[in-house]
Design an enzyme around this catalytic site. Structure first.
Site, PDB file in Angstrom:
ATOM      1  N   LEU A   1      -2.118 -36.731  45.719  1.00 12.96           N
ATOM      2  CA  LEU A   1      -1.864 -37.493  44.496  1.00 12.96           C
ATOM      3  C   LEU A   1      -1.223 -37.000  43.622  1.00 12.96           C
ATOM      4  O   LEU A   1      -0.823 -37.641  42.559  1.00 12.96           O
ATOM      5  CB  LEU A   1      -3.169 -37.755  44.118  1.00 12.96           C
ATOM      6  N   SER A   2      -0.841 -35.568  43.525  1.00 14.55           N
ATOM      7  CA  SER A   2      -0.095 -35.210  42.108  1.00 14.55           C
ATOM      8  C   SER A   2       1.221 -34.762  42.178  1.00 14.55           C
ATOM      9  O   SER A   2       1.709 -33.526  42.523  1.00 14.55           O
ATOM     10  CB  SER A   2      -1.170 -33.767  41.864  1.00 14.55           C
TER      11      SER A   2
ATOM     12  N   GLY B   1       4.881 -33.093  41.623  1.00 16.16           N
ATOM     13  CA  GLY B   1       5.046 -32.309  40.435  1.00 16.16           C
ATOM     14  C   GLY B   1       4.020 -30.855  40.558  1.00 16.16           C
ATOM     15  O   GLY B   1       4.444 -29.997  40.198  1.00 16.16           O
TER      16      GLY B   1
ATOM     17  N   ALA C   1       1.632 -27.706  45.762  1.00 18.32           N
ATOM     18  CA  ALA C   1       0.646 -27.618  46.758  1.00 18.32           C
ATOM     19  C   ALA C   1      -0.015 -28.814  47.174  1.00 18.32           C
ATOM     20  O   ALA C   1      -0.309 -29.137  48.240  1.00 18.32           O
ATOM     21  CB  ALA C   1      -0.535 -26.547  46.452  1.00 18.32           C
ATOM     22  N   SER C   2      -0.410 -29.939  46.222  1.00 19.90           N
ATOM     23  CA  SER C   2      -0.978 -31.107  46.481  1.00 19.90           C
ATOM     24  C   SER C   2       0.012 -32.072  47.439  1.00 19.90           C
ATOM     25  O   SER C   2      -0.475 -32.610  48.201  1.00 19.90           O
ATOM     26  CB  SER C   2      -1.325 -31.757  45.182  1.00 19.90           C
TER      27      SER C   2
ATOM     28  N   ASN D   1      -8.908 -28.471  33.123  1.00 24.59           N
ATOM     29  CA  ASN D   1      -8.445 -29.567  32.631  1.00 24.59           C
ATOM     30  C   ASN D   1      -9.539 -30.403  31.971  1.00 24.59           C
ATOM     31  O   ASN D   1      -9.335 -31.865  31.715  1.00 24.59           O
ATOM     32  CB  ASN D   1      -7.797 -30.427  33.723  1.00 24.59           C
TER      33      ASN D   1
ATOM     34  N   HIS E   1      -5.528 -40.694  39.465  1.00 19.18           N
ATOM     35  CA  HIS E   1      -7.025 -40.261  39.809  1.00 19.18           C
ATOM     36  C   HIS E   1      -7.598 -39.408  38.679  1.00 19.18           C
ATOM     37  O   HIS E   1      -8.791 -39.519  38.499  1.00 19.18           O
ATOM     38  CB  HIS E   1      -6.798 -39.573  41.047  1.00 19.18           C
TER      39      HIS E   1
ATOM     40  N   GLU F   1      -3.753 -32.619  28.731  1.00 23.51           N
ATOM     41  CA  GLU F   1      -4.376 -31.943  29.953  1.00 23.51           C
ATOM     42  C   GLU F   1      -5.402 -30.795  29.816  1.00 23.51           C
ATOM     43  O   GLU F   1      -5.914 -30.063  30.715  1.00 23.51           O
ATOM     44  CB  GLU F   1      -3.309 -31.431  31.062  1.00 23.51           C
TER      45      GLU F   1
ATOM     46  N   HIS G   1       0.842 -27.479  34.958  1.00 24.93           N
ATOM     47  CA  HIS G   1       0.252 -27.025  33.685  1.00 24.93           C
ATOM     48  C   HIS G   1       0.856 -25.561  33.358  1.00 24.93           C
ATOM     49  O   HIS G   1       1.101 -24.626  34.407  1.00 24.93           O
ATOM     50  CB  HIS G   1      -1.038 -26.872  33.956  1.00 24.93           C
TER      51      HIS G   1
ATOM     52  N   CYS H   1      -7.878 -22.404  37.128  1.00 21.49           N
ATOM     53  CA  CYS H   1      -7.893 -23.933  37.141  1.00 21.49           C
ATOM     54  C   CYS H   1      -9.605 -24.469  37.248  1.00 21.49           C
ATOM     55  O   CYS H   1     -10.079 -25.446  36.757  1.00 21.49           O
ATOM     56  CB  CYS H   1      -7.378 -24.698  38.215  1.00 21.49           C
TER      57      CYS H   1
HETATM   58  O1  SUG Z   1      -4.113 -32.188  38.265  1.00 27.50           O
HETATM   59  N1  SUG Z   1      -4.806 -31.309  41.717  1.00 27.50           N
HETATM   60  C1  SUG Z   1      -4.907 -30.892  40.280  1.00 27.50           C
HETATM   61  C2  SUG Z   1      -4.846 -29.505  40.230  1.00 27.50           C
HETATM   62  C3  SUG Z   1      -5.374 -29.249  38.697  1.00 27.50           C
HETATM   63  C4  SUG Z   1      -5.178 -27.645  38.648  1.00 27.50           C
HETATM   64  N2  SUG Z   1      -5.371 -27.423  37.439  1.00 27.50           N
HETATM   65  C5  SUG Z   1      -4.795 -26.385  36.274  1.00 27.50           C
HETATM   66  N3  SUG Z   1      -3.787 -25.964  36.587  1.00 27.50           N
HETATM   67  N4  SUG Z   1      -5.671 -25.990  35.417  1.00 27.50           N
HETATM   68  C6  SUG Z   1      -3.945 -31.738  39.506  1.00 27.50           C
HETATM   69  O2  SUG Z   1      -2.701 -31.645  39.867  1.00 27.50           O
HETATM   70  C7  SUG Z   1      -4.596 -32.966  43.669  1.00 27.50           C
HETATM   71  C8  SUG Z   1      -5.253 -34.034  44.406  1.00 27.50           C
HETATM   72  C9  SUG Z   1      -4.709 -34.348  45.643  1.00 27.50           C
HETATM   73  O3  SUG Z   1      -3.629 -34.548  45.769  1.00 27.50           O
HETATM   74  O4  SUG Z   1      -5.749 -34.855  46.496  1.00 27.50           O
HETATM   75  C10 SUG Z   1      -4.738 -32.535  42.251  1.00 27.50           C
HETATM   76  O5  SUG Z   1      -5.454 -33.415  41.662  1.00 27.50           O
END
Ligand code: SUG
Length: 438
Positions: free
Chosen positions: A20-21, A23, A26-27, A109, A136, A169, A243, A360
């Protein structure tokens, strides 16, 4: 005495990889893969146990109610709760994934915090992050704010900032540094939309605006000489630093950062040194020591830097230990710096695959003894709560979860039963809107 309490987000039973993210590399990379909610929650609890055993004050924030039915109803879907899940799965699977995300686990966050000794009115200030950059995550602030009011009854709780001009954030873009000479709240923003000449990332969104950071500093009643607003380098945002806590971590007199973290990192270090004096210790990693890509891949800077009775201790993701250059940086810090006493590597793979490392997963809340005493016992981590939470996770959490599983209304029912059981067992009272409706 002012001491930090670490509030970790307890991973929720709907933890999944929905990609969902944008940028957050990893997501995006792990989107669509099979997630393991039970292992994810146990990894998070193992970290809480570890930090607690280091002698650090540890607490947790319960998961949010997911899938969030009100968000799906607000889109015009009607019928019973089960009908809504089925209709969303058939007609709007992306929306169902957004409504089901367990992303509140990343409590860095959840909010930005100012301790009472720093604010002009002597109050602890809490501003829940609006998380407006991601659909989300923008569903989190209302429930998060309610949980924070329960967790921190001593604090002044502000409303989340309103509107896209104030995209916020939370603590992931905020670092509090202090020495005998001064205190600095370092706010890192991704874009200054009031200045059309300011550089901005080209590929990925800048999630935090300068105006948001400045507004929080005002709400938190921080004197100007305690505030520094600095811009993240747009190139590192485009390299996956969504972030600032993906490329910097600091506490007390120490700042660990990469030379490319900020638009002008040298100037940031000079300004901090001016305010914090000679005991300030910046540990700046050069490109030659570790590339930005490798920093993003290993999450070296997303380590926790904890104040323990033995001195500052790093909690790094196991990914750092497996990466020669990242590990060499850590070994160098321990050998050469006067402020890092040791390192521990923890396996947080399930969270890491969504772009969430050790830092995080925690919100740092500096509190006095009297303020700390007001945190409900049920949220404090000790051997009793750990055993309770471990057994609770084993009982309720699915072993695996895929996007297809989100379509089954049974997941919603089991998750709600689990959260209600947590409220009872941890003596937290009813915390969730669905408990009020019932
Ligand atoms: O907002 N990942 C979060 C990870 C947040 C990491 N927080 C810090 N760096 N403080 C985000 O991108 C992925 C959800 C998904 O793809 O299913 C997600 O929301």
């Amino acid at each position: 005495m002012l001491r930090e309490m670490q509030f970790d987000g307890l991973v929720g039973p709907t933890h999944n990889y929905a990609g969902l993210s944008t940028g957050n590399v990893a997501s995006t990379h792990h989107g669509g893969q099979v997630a393991h909610p039970r292992i994810a929650a146990m990894q998070g609890l193992a970290k809480m146990r570890f930090v607690h055993e280091l002698g650090v004050d540890q607490a947790f924030l319960p998961p949010l109610d997911r899938p969030i039915l009100t968000a799906l109803r607000d889109t015009g879907l009607t019928g019973t709760d089960d009908d809504i899940i089925t209709a969303a799965a058939n007609t709007a699977p992306l929306m169902l994934a957004q409504a089901s995300s367990a992303s509140s686990m990343w409590t860095a966050n959840a909010a930005t915090i100012a301790p009472s000794c720093d604010s002009n009115d002597g109050a602890v200030h809490v501003t829940p992050a609006n998380l407006l950059s991601k659909a989300h995550r923008a569903l989190e602030p209302m429930q998060t704010s309610a949980l924070l009011k329960t967790a921190l009854p001593c604090a002044t709780h502000h409303r989340p900032l309103a509107g896209m001009a104030l995209r916020d954030e939370g603590a992931a873009n905020h670092t509090r540094l202090h020495t005998d000479q001064g205190v600095v709240h370092l706010f890192a923003y991704g874009t200054d939309e009031d200045d059309s000449t300011a550089p901005a990332p080209q590929k990925f969104p800048a999630r935090q605006t300068r105006a948001a950071s400045a507004t929080i500093a005002r709400h938190h009643q921080l004197a100007d000489d305690r505030v520094l607003l600095v811009q993240q380098h747009p190139d590192v945002i485009d390299a996956g630093v969504f972030h600032n806590d993906v490329i910097s971590v600091g506490t007390g007199r120490v700042l660990l950062t990469h030379e490319r973290a900020f638009l002008d990192t040298d100037a940031v270090i000079t300004m901090l040194a001016d305010r914090l004096g000679p005991t300030f210790e910046p540990l700046v990693v050069t490109d030659a020591m570790l590339s930005v890509d490798d920093a993003v891949q290993t999450y070296l800077f997303n380590s926790q830097l904890l104040d323990t009775p033995e001195g500052h201790v790093l909690i790094c993701p196991a990914d750092v230990e497996r990466h020669a250059a990242a590990r060499a940086v850590v070994d160098g810090w321990i050998a050469d710096s006067s402020s890092i006493a040791g390192v521990h590597y923890l396996d947080l793979r399930e969270s890491m695959h969504n772009g969430g490392g050790p830092a995080c997963l925690r919100l740092r809340v500096p509190l006095t003894d009297a303020e700390r005493a007001t945190v409900p016992n049920g949220l404090r981590i000790n051997e009793d709560t750990l055993q309770l939470l471990e057994a609770w996770v084993q009982r309720w959490y699915p072993e695996t979860l895929t996007a297809d599983d989100l379509a089954d209304p049974a997941l919603m029912h089991t998750s709600r039963e689990a959260l209600a059981d947590l409220c009872t067992q941890a003596h937290l009272g009813p915390l969730y809107p669905f408990q009020q409706e019932a």
